[in-house]
Design an enzyme around this catalytic site. Sequence first.
Site, PDB file in Angstrom:
ATOM      1  N   CYS A  13       5.021  -3.817   6.807  1.00 26.20           N
ATOM      2  CA  CYS A  13       3.560  -3.781   6.860  1.00 26.20           C
ATOM      3  C   CYS A  13       3.151  -4.026   8.308  1.00 26.20           C
ATOM      4  CB  CYS A  13       2.916  -4.763   5.878  1.00 26.20           C
ATOM      5  SG  CYS A  13       3.197  -6.514   6.233  1.00 26.20           S
ATOM      6  N   ASN A  16       3.907  -8.283   8.947  1.00 25.85           N
ATOM      7  CA  ASN A  16       5.076  -8.904   8.322  1.00 25.85           C
ATOM      8  C   ASN A  16       4.831 -10.371   7.950  1.00 25.85           C
ATOM      9  OD1 ASN A  16       8.555  -9.581   9.221  1.00 25.85           O
ATOM     10  ND2 ASN A  16       7.759  -8.925   7.271  1.00 25.85           N
ATOM     11  N   ASP A 130      -3.907  -4.560   2.435  1.00 26.04           N
ATOM     12  CA  ASP A 130      -3.659  -5.812   3.143  1.00 26.04           C
ATOM     13  C   ASP A 130      -4.577  -6.910   2.587  1.00 26.04           C
ATOM     14  OD1 ASP A 130      -3.119  -7.842   4.909  1.00 26.04           O
ATOM     15  OD2 ASP A 130      -3.374  -6.606   6.701  1.00 26.04           O
TER      16      ASP A 130
END
Length: 158
Positions: A13, A16, A130
Amino acid sequence: IFYMAKKVILCICLWNICRSPIAEAVFQKMATDNGVVDKWVIDSGATSDWNTGSTPDARGLACLRKHVIETDHRARQVTKEDFMTFDHILCMDESNLRDLNKKASSVKNSKAKIELLGSYDPEKQLIIQDPYYGSDKDFETVYEQCVRCCKAFLEQHS
């Protein structure tokens, strides 16, 4: 030699610290519970270098703990070697995918298959959003998506 008989996956991502360490921990637990952990090497990393060395977000750790999963992961940035070492690089959103494909194009011996982890979701939630600016509920959503995707991935690749 360590990697020879194993399948090697890297979850990615942006930082992290939220999504990819959750995915890594879920994969690890699932592989362990299914008795196949010795067949896999599972790691996670970031497209950015902002949080290198950091532990995962406290809300992510709390979410994992709630599901009886521990992790001692430290954030790291994806390296050129990763594209030559890992069989699968599984990322969370389109921006990760763009960044990874761009990095991979500069690696001569890239062998990694780069794809969205969400492409394995039986519920077709392609993007794992996210949760950083969100709530505990958003971390739980990420966890649930990771569970569905990791299960499907392991079934397909075992």
